[in-house]
Write a protein that holds these residues in place. Structure first.
Motif, short mmCIF file in Angstrom:
data_model
loop_
_atom_site.label_atom_id
_atom_site.label_comp_id
_atom_site.label_asym_id
_atom_site.label_seq_id
_atom_site.Cartn_x
_atom_site.Cartn_y
_atom_site.Cartn_z
N THR A 109 -66.02 26.34 -1.16
CA THR A 109 -66.14 25.55 -2.33
C THR A 109 -65.97 24.20 -1.97
O THR A 109 -65.61 23.61 -0.89
CB THR A 109 -65.09 25.92 -3.28
N LEU A 110 -66.38 23.21 -2.90
CA LEU A 110 -66.12 21.66 -2.73
C LEU A 110 -64.66 21.57 -2.44
O LEU A 110 -64.37 20.32 -2.15
CB LEU A 110 -66.86 21.01 -3.93
N LEU A 111 -63.87 22.14 -3.11
CA LEU A 111 -62.53 22.06 -3.13
C LEU A 111 -61.78 22.11 -1.51
O LEU A 111 -60.75 21.46 -1.35
CB LEU A 111 -61.58 23.03 -3.99
N HIS A 112 -62.44 22.59 -0.56
CA HIS A 112 -62.15 22.71 0.57
C HIS A 112 -62.70 21.26 1.56
O HIS A 112 -62.34 21.26 2.86
CB HIS A 112 -62.83 23.78 1.29
N ASP A 113 -63.40 20.57 0.77
CA ASP A 113 -63.79 19.32 1.47
C ASP A 113 -62.92 18.14 1.11
O ASP A 113 -62.82 17.63 0.18
CB ASP A 113 -65.49 19.03 0.90
N SER A 114 -62.53 17.41 2.25
CA SER A 114 -61.54 16.52 2.31
C SER A 114 -61.99 15.12 1.65
O SER A 114 -61.31 14.54 0.89
CB SER A 114 -61.06 16.29 3.83
N LYS A 115 -63.37 15.02 1.75
CA LYS A 115 -64.17 13.95 1.29
C LYS A 115 -64.07 13.95 -0.38
O LYS A 115 -63.83 13.01 -0.95
CB LYS A 115 -65.48 13.80 1.85
N VAL B 260 -66.31 32.93 -8.76
CA VAL B 260 -65.73 31.46 -8.23
C VAL B 260 -64.51 32.00 -7.28
O VAL B 260 -64.18 31.37 -6.18
CB VAL B 260 -64.98 30.87 -9.46
N ILE B 261 -63.59 33.15 -7.60
CA ILE B 261 -62.57 33.75 -6.87
C ILE B 261 -63.15 34.04 -5.40
O ILE B 261 -62.50 33.60 -4.43
CB ILE B 261 -62.09 34.85 -7.58
N LYS B 262 -64.26 34.70 -5.32
CA LYS B 262 -64.96 34.97 -4.04
C LYS B 262 -65.09 33.92 -3.10
O LYS B 262 -64.78 33.84 -1.91
CB LYS B 262 -66.21 35.75 -4.24
N LYS B 263 -65.89 32.75 -3.89
CA LYS B 263 -66.11 31.45 -2.88
C LYS B 263 -64.78 30.85 -2.57
O LYS B 263 -64.80 30.18 -1.51
CB LYS B 263 -66.79 30.66 -3.90
N VAL B 264 -63.64 30.74 -3.23
CA VAL B 264 -62.38 29.96 -3.05
C VAL B 264 -61.79 30.98 -1.89
O VAL B 264 -61.49 30.26 -0.75
CB VAL B 264 -61.52 30.26 -4.37
N LEU B 265 -61.66 32.33 -2.06
CA LEU B 265 -61.15 33.13 -0.70
C LEU B 265 -61.88 33.00 0.49
O LEU B 265 -61.28 32.96 1.59
CB LEU B 265 -60.95 34.56 -1.17
N ALA B 266 -63.31 32.68 0.40
CA ALA B 266 -64.22 32.40 1.64
C ALA B 266 -63.94 30.99 2.17
O ALA B 266 -64.33 30.66 3.03
CB ALA B 266 -65.49 32.94 1.32
#
Length: 340
Positions: A212-218, A203-209
């Motif tokens: 993740t869905l958390l980076h989608d404004s929708k 999860v940490i690797k995906k967040v730093l890259a």
């Protein structure tokens, strides 16, 4: 001077009878305590025979009160009745009372029981029970079972908590705080912690890259609308209190009640309806302040804005009228004195 033997014999007879009756009452209390201790939930299973032993064949006043939940397993699948949920809350009430009054004289003053329809149809007739859910309190001085006090629908609107208020007001006994079991067991919490630790590096690797869905404004937009609806609809109240979406009408079981009149209870359906109206108003206001201002055509802006305000007015008016119907409180507009 010789003393007459008749008054002495009569006095001894009365004393003997009082001792016998007192012993019989003590035996019944001890038997009820024994049945209660053998039940995991603290509920005592009564039938026609045991009901006669503890209630109808005893003389008043009894040294105890009995709160009875009338059940029918064949109706547990009817979600509008919520029988199984209410029985679980009734069992929670019983276990809380027993735990909070352990080693107290109150422990032998009130017992919680349930009666099954298939086993005790004559008991249902003696109480005059013709619809479920149904809960009755048989006090120490009640002679006829039909004279016992029924717990009204509003008395279990907040489930075990409002049942506790009913018991305390009628019996003058303290139930104490309702002791609900934790949402997750220790094993489940341990599993969640282990799973989190195992997935944490990925999860940490995906967040730093930034993948993740958390980076989608929708996703954030949809989540914000969901949180808003979840808050204004009272969904958390429904989850905590395990409120049903609707209830069956006692006067006509074929009808369903979606809106309950009274401030002490809120059904899931009415909460979702009001939350939907609030969400419409919120979305329209967000549309006017963030989207409509970008429209270059002034005429189109005004027409859409008036239409949105009209829809918002109707939604708010419906919420206000529903609140007035439910609680009896009216909301009035007050104009500034300078406008008169």
């Amino acid at each position: 001077m010789a003393i007459s033997e008749k008054p002495i014999l009569l006095l001894l007879l009365l004393i003997s009878l009082s001792v016998v009756f007192s012993s019989a009452e003590t035996d019944r209390v001890a038997e009820l305590l024994s049945l209660q201790s053998r039940s995991k939930s603290g509920l005592i299973h009564l039938d026609d025979h045991s009901l006669s032993r503890f209630l109808t064949s005893t003389k008043t006043p009894r040294p105890y009160s009995i709160l009875i939940f009338f059940d029918a397993t064949q109706l547990h699948d009817k979600t509008e009745l919520n029988l199984q949920g209410l029985r679980n809350e009734f069992a929670l009430l019983a276990s809380s009372f027993i735990s909070n009054n352990k080693d107290s004289p109150a422990a032998s003053k009130l017992f919680f029981c349930y009666i099954e329809f298939k086993e005790s149809q004559s008991t249902f007739s003696q109480f005059g029970v013709n619809s479920l859910p149904h809960i009755r309190l048989v006090g120490p001085n009640v002679k006829s079972l039909k004279d016992s006090e029924q717990m009204e629908q509003g008395d279990y609107s907040r489930l075990a908590d409002s049942m506790s208020d009913f018991v305390e007001s009628r019996t003058k006994l303290s139930v104490g705080p309702i002791q609900r079991p934790p949402m997750f067991s220790k094993k489940q919490l341990g599993f969640f912690v282990a799973a989190f630790l195992a997935w944490a590096p990925f999860v940490i690797k995906k967040v730093l890259a930034g993948q993740t869905l958390l980076h989608d404004s929708k996703i954030w937009l949809g989540s914000a609308v969901f949180v808003y609806f979840f808050s204004v609809s009272g969904a958390m109240h429904n989850i905590i209190r395990k409120m049903p979406l609707f209830l069956a009408d006692r006067n006509d079981p074929t009808k369903l009640i979606f809106f309950y009149q009274g401030s002490g209870m809120q059904l899931g359906a009415e909460g979702f309806a009001v939350g939907f109206l609030y969400t419409i108003v919120g979305l329209l206001l967000a549309f006017m302040t963030h989207v409509l201002v970008r429209v270059k055509n002034v005429t189109a802006q005004r027409v859409i804005m008036l239409f949105a305000l009209f829809i918002s007015f109707l939604a708010v008016k419906k919420v206000v009228s529903l609140d007035n119907w439910k609680t009896g409180y009216g909301i009035h507009a007050f104009w500034p004195s300078s406008w008169n």
